[in-house]
Design a protein around this motif. Structure first.
Motif, PDB file in Angstrom:
ATOM      1  N   TYR A   2       0.822  -1.210   0.000  1.00 43.15           N
ATOM      2  CA  TYR A   2       0.000   0.000   0.000  1.00 43.15           C
ATOM      3  C   TYR A   2       0.853   1.257   0.000  1.00 43.15           C
ATOM      4  CZ  TYR A   2      -2.690   3.866   1.893  1.00 43.15           C
ATOM      5  OH  TYR A   2      -3.241   5.107   2.095  1.00 43.15           O
ATOM      6  N   THR A   3       2.061   1.193   0.568  1.00 39.47           N
ATOM      7  CA  THR A   3       2.888   2.396   0.658  1.00 39.47           C
ATOM      8  C   THR A   3       3.157   3.013  -0.716  1.00 39.47           C
ATOM      9  OG1 THR A   3       4.753   0.843   0.844  1.00 39.47           O
ATOM     10  CG2 THR A   3       4.017   1.933   2.858  1.00 39.47           C
ATOM     11  N   GLU A   4       3.176   2.208  -1.778  1.00 39.55           N
ATOM     12  CA  GLU A   4       3.377   2.761  -3.119  1.00 39.55           C
ATOM     13  C   GLU A   4       2.218   3.678  -3.502  1.00 39.55           C
ATOM     14  OE1 GLU A   4       4.166  -0.296  -5.982  1.00 39.55           O
ATOM     15  OE2 GLU A   4       5.473  -1.401  -4.619  1.00 39.55           O
ATOM     16  N   LEU A   5       0.988   3.256  -3.186  1.00 42.16           N
ATOM     17  CA  LEU A   5      -0.181   4.094  -3.451  1.00 42.16           C
ATOM     18  C   LEU A   5      -0.226   5.269  -2.485  1.00 42.16           C
ATOM     19  CD1 LEU A   5      -2.874   4.575  -4.904  1.00 42.16           C
ATOM     20  CD2 LEU A   5      -3.950   2.988  -3.277  1.00 42.16           C
ATOM     21  N   PHE A   6       0.129   5.028  -1.231  1.00 40.21           N
ATOM     22  CA  PHE A   6       0.124   6.073  -0.198  1.00 40.21           C
ATOM     23  C   PHE A   6       0.970   7.268  -0.623  1.00 40.21           C
ATOM     24  CE2 PHE A   6       2.101   7.952   3.604  1.00 40.21           C
ATOM     25  CZ  PHE A   6       0.979   8.271   4.357  1.00 40.21           C
ATOM     26  N   ASP A   7       2.094   7.005  -1.276  1.00 42.41           N
ATOM     27  CA  ASP A   7       3.016   8.069  -1.659  1.00 42.41           C
ATOM     28  C   ASP A   7       2.499   8.940  -2.807  1.00 42.41           C
ATOM     29  OD1 ASP A   7       4.838   7.269   0.254  1.00 42.41           O
ATOM     30  OD2 ASP A   7       5.972   5.994  -1.112  1.00 42.41           O
ATOM     31  N   LYS A   8       1.515   8.476  -3.541  1.00 46.78           N
ATOM     32  CA  LYS A   8       1.072   9.182  -4.740  1.00 46.78           C
ATOM     33  C   LYS A   8       0.240  10.429  -4.424  1.00 46.78           C
ATOM     34  CE  LYS A   8       1.237   5.224  -7.873  1.00 46.78           C
ATOM     35  NZ  LYS A   8       0.464   4.339  -8.793  1.00 46.78           N
ATOM     36  N   THR A   9      -0.457  10.414  -3.296  1.00 45.15           N
ATOM     37  CA  THR A   9      -1.280  11.568  -2.908  1.00 45.15           C
ATOM     38  C   THR A   9      -0.951  11.936  -1.464  1.00 45.15           C
ATOM     39  OG1 THR A   9      -3.086  10.752  -4.306  1.00 45.15           O
ATOM     40  CG2 THR A   9      -3.625  12.490  -2.729  1.00 45.15           C
ATOM     41  N   SER A  10      -0.536  13.154  -1.238  1.00 44.08           N
ATOM     42  CA  SER A  10      -0.170  13.555   0.119  1.00 44.08           C
ATOM     43  C   SER A  10      -1.404  13.625   1.012  1.00 44.08           C
ATOM     44  CB  SER A  10       0.539  14.911   0.106  1.00 44.08           C
ATOM     45  OG  SER A  10      -0.386  15.958  -0.177  1.00 44.08           O
ATOM     46  N   PHE A  11      -1.161  13.571   2.298  1.00 46.30           N
ATOM     47  CA  PHE A  11      -2.232  13.691   3.291  1.00 46.30           C
ATOM     48  C   PHE A  11      -2.970  15.015   3.105  1.00 46.30           C
ATOM     49  CE2 PHE A  11      -3.918  14.776   7.470  1.00 46.30           C
ATOM     50  CZ  PHE A  11      -4.447  13.566   7.923  1.00 46.30           C
ATOM     51  N   GLU A  12      -2.231  16.091   2.932  1.00 49.05           N
ATOM     52  CA  GLU A  12      -2.832  17.426   2.781  1.00 49.05           C
ATOM     53  C   GLU A  12      -3.658  17.512   1.497  1.00 49.05           C
ATOM     54  OE1 GLU A  12       0.335  16.793   3.354  1.00 49.05           O
ATOM     55  OE2 GLU A  12       0.579  17.488   5.420  1.00 49.05           O
ATOM     56  N   THR A  13      -3.138  16.926   0.409  1.00 57.47           N
ATOM     57  CA  THR A  13      -3.872  16.951  -0.852  1.00 57.47           C
ATOM     58  C   THR A  13      -5.177  16.173  -0.737  1.00 57.47           C
ATOM     59  OG1 THR A  13      -1.843  17.165  -2.154  1.00 57.47           O
ATOM     60  CG2 THR A  13      -3.788  16.338  -3.305  1.00 57.47           C
ATOM     61  N   GLY A  14      -5.129  15.043  -0.060  1.00 56.10           N
ATOM     62  CA  GLY A  14      -6.342  14.259   0.151  1.00 56.10           C
ATOM     63  C   GLY A  14      -7.409  15.063   0.872  1.00 56.10           C
ATOM     64  N   SER A  15      -7.001  15.793   1.898  1.00 51.78           N
ATOM     65  CA  SER A  15      -7.932  16.639   2.641  1.00 51.78           C
ATOM     66  C   SER A  15      -8.517  17.723   1.746  1.00 51.78           C
ATOM     67  CB  SER A  15      -7.219  17.265   3.838  1.00 51.78           C
ATOM     68  OG  SER A  15      -8.071  18.137   4.532  1.00 51.78           O
ATOM     69  N   GLN A  16      -7.668  18.327   0.924  1.00 54.24           N
ATOM     70  CA  GLN A  16      -8.134  19.394   0.037  1.00 54.24           C
ATOM     71  C   GLN A  16      -9.127  18.865  -1.002  1.00 54.24           C
ATOM     72  OE1 GLN A  16      -4.512  21.005  -1.577  1.00 54.24           O
ATOM     73  NE2 GLN A  16      -3.822  21.794   0.409  1.00 54.24           N
ATOM     74  N   ILE A  17      -8.883  17.669  -1.502  1.00 48.18           N
ATOM     75  CA  ILE A  17      -9.799  17.068  -2.476  1.00 48.18           C
ATOM     76  C   ILE A  17     -11.179  16.893  -1.856  1.00 48.18           C
ATOM     77  CG2 ILE A  17     -10.314  14.955  -3.770  1.00 48.18           C
ATOM     78  CD1 ILE A  17      -7.279  14.658  -4.210  1.00 48.18           C
TER      79      ILE A  17
END
Length: 377
Positions: A2-17
């Motif tokens: 999962y870490t490969e997918l985790f790295d593709k979108t930052s935590f902050e970007t996920g929140s903004q989306i």
């Protein structure tokens, strides 16, 4: 992993989306769900978003209908059993943290048996065993000996201990454990680093990959969760949903469950709690139920009796009951609790409440023989 997918979108970007979602996005997701269409990840994010806060009533209705269709009226009950509060990790929010000068205790086999007898007398057949993160005091051999004792009393045993390697997980499964629970605590790398600065637990990526290793090892059930209150809950819900979706696709033979524990008072001086309101909390639960109709949703005794009673028929499939968060708590050892619980009703009271609501509390929901059916065939 999962870490490969985790790295593709930052935590902050996920929140903004999530924050960018509109009421039109929410209505689209609800229309698709009402029409029986499987929701995609974007729909899930819309239902999690603040824009969905004015749609709680239709979300509750859908959540209730989906739960009844997929799981019927059952609520599976379980109890946690803490084997030890010994810990070599420093987690600022946890009562067991290494820095806290508290009496430490690890149960002996005799004490484990005594605890098991108490829980069995209450009718419990599903058990979750927990430890702190001390690899020396509660090493794998200790865990295996404890499991050997507990198998005499319980039909289902889950572990919620420090992460293990894949081969060690296989050993645990062979000993009779059917489920793995790994709460990430927080998916925010910066906040994770701030709150975990000593011990094995500070390795965030090793913990992130634990469900992958559990899936490869072959656990029948895997539980995920984020501790709401450490960081932005929208970022947590983005990553938690992303993680669940990935795991369900990758390890399709495993069943999954999600819990959303909220911060509770504990020993120590942690003051950085970011409270999550009841309204936001239930929105997150409804979004999970509607978007992941086959996943189990767990509600712990961290929540109040009133809230648990209201949510019990609105999507929840499993509940802890009469929890003690200290080793030896059921037989009055006097050890320190990991955190304070809110719903302290005895098993009998919770069972009566569930039945008054038309629900069917279940103490045992599978037979161990079924785990070996493929070998028999």
């Amino acid at each position: 992993m999962y870490t490969e997918l985790f790295d593709k979108t930052s935590f902050e970007t996920g929140s903004q989306i999530i924050r960018s979602k509109t009421k039109e996005d929410v209505e689209r997701a609800l229309h698709r769900a009402s029409s029986g269409v499987s929701l995609d990840f974007d729909d899930y994010l819309s239902l999690v978003s603040p824009s969905a806060s004015s749609y709680l009533e239709p979300m509750a209705f859908l959540s209730k209908e989906i739960k009844k269709e997929r799981f019927g009226n059952i609520i599976q009950l379980f109890m946690p059993l803490y084997l030890s509060n010994e810990c070599r990790s420093s987690c600022l929010y946890c009562g067991f943290s290494y820095e806290n000068k508290i009496p430490r205790k690890t149960l002996t086999e005799e004490e484990i048996r005594k605890e098991a007898e108490v829980l069995q007398s209450k009718g419990i057949r599903h058990l979750v065993i927990l430890t702190g993160e001390d690899y020396s005091k509660t090493n794998l051999n200790y865990i295996l000996r404890a499991i050997s004792v507990l198998r005499e009393f319980f039909d289902s045993i889950a572990i919620e201990i420090y992460p293990l390697d894949t081969d060690d997980y296989r050993t645990v499964i062979d000993s009779g454990v059917e489920a793995l629970i790994v709460y990430q605590e927080t998916y925010d790398p910066e906040v994770y680093a701030e709150n975990h600065y000593r011990g094995i637990k500070k390795n965030m990526r090793y913990r992130l990959e634990a469900p992958d290793r559990g899936g490869k090892a072959g656990f029948r059930r895997i539980g995920l969760g984020a501790l709401l209150g450490l960081s932005d809950p929208l970022g947590e819900m983005f990553k938690l949903g992303e993680h669940a979706k990935y795991l369900m696709r990758e390890y399709w033979q495993t069943s999954f469950q999600i819990s959303l524990p909220r911060m509770r008072p504990a020993a120590g001086e942690f003051q950085k709690n970011l409270p999550v309101s009841d309204r936001d909390f239930v929105r997150y639960l409804f979004a999970l139920r509607i978007s992941f109709p086959d996943i189990g949703l767990v509600l712990s005794t961290r929540e109040s009796a009133k809230l648990r009673d209201h949510l019990s028929f609105l999507g929840i499939t499993s509940m802890s009951v009469e929890s003690k968060t200290e080793p030896g708590g059921y037989s009055n050892s006097g050890a320190l609790k990991q955190f304070e619980i809110e719903d302290d009703r005895p098993v009998s009271d919770l069972v009566a409440s569930l039945r008054r609501s038309g629900l069917d509390p279940v103490f045992k929901d599978f037979d161990r023989a079924l785990l070996f059916s493929k070998e028999i065939l």
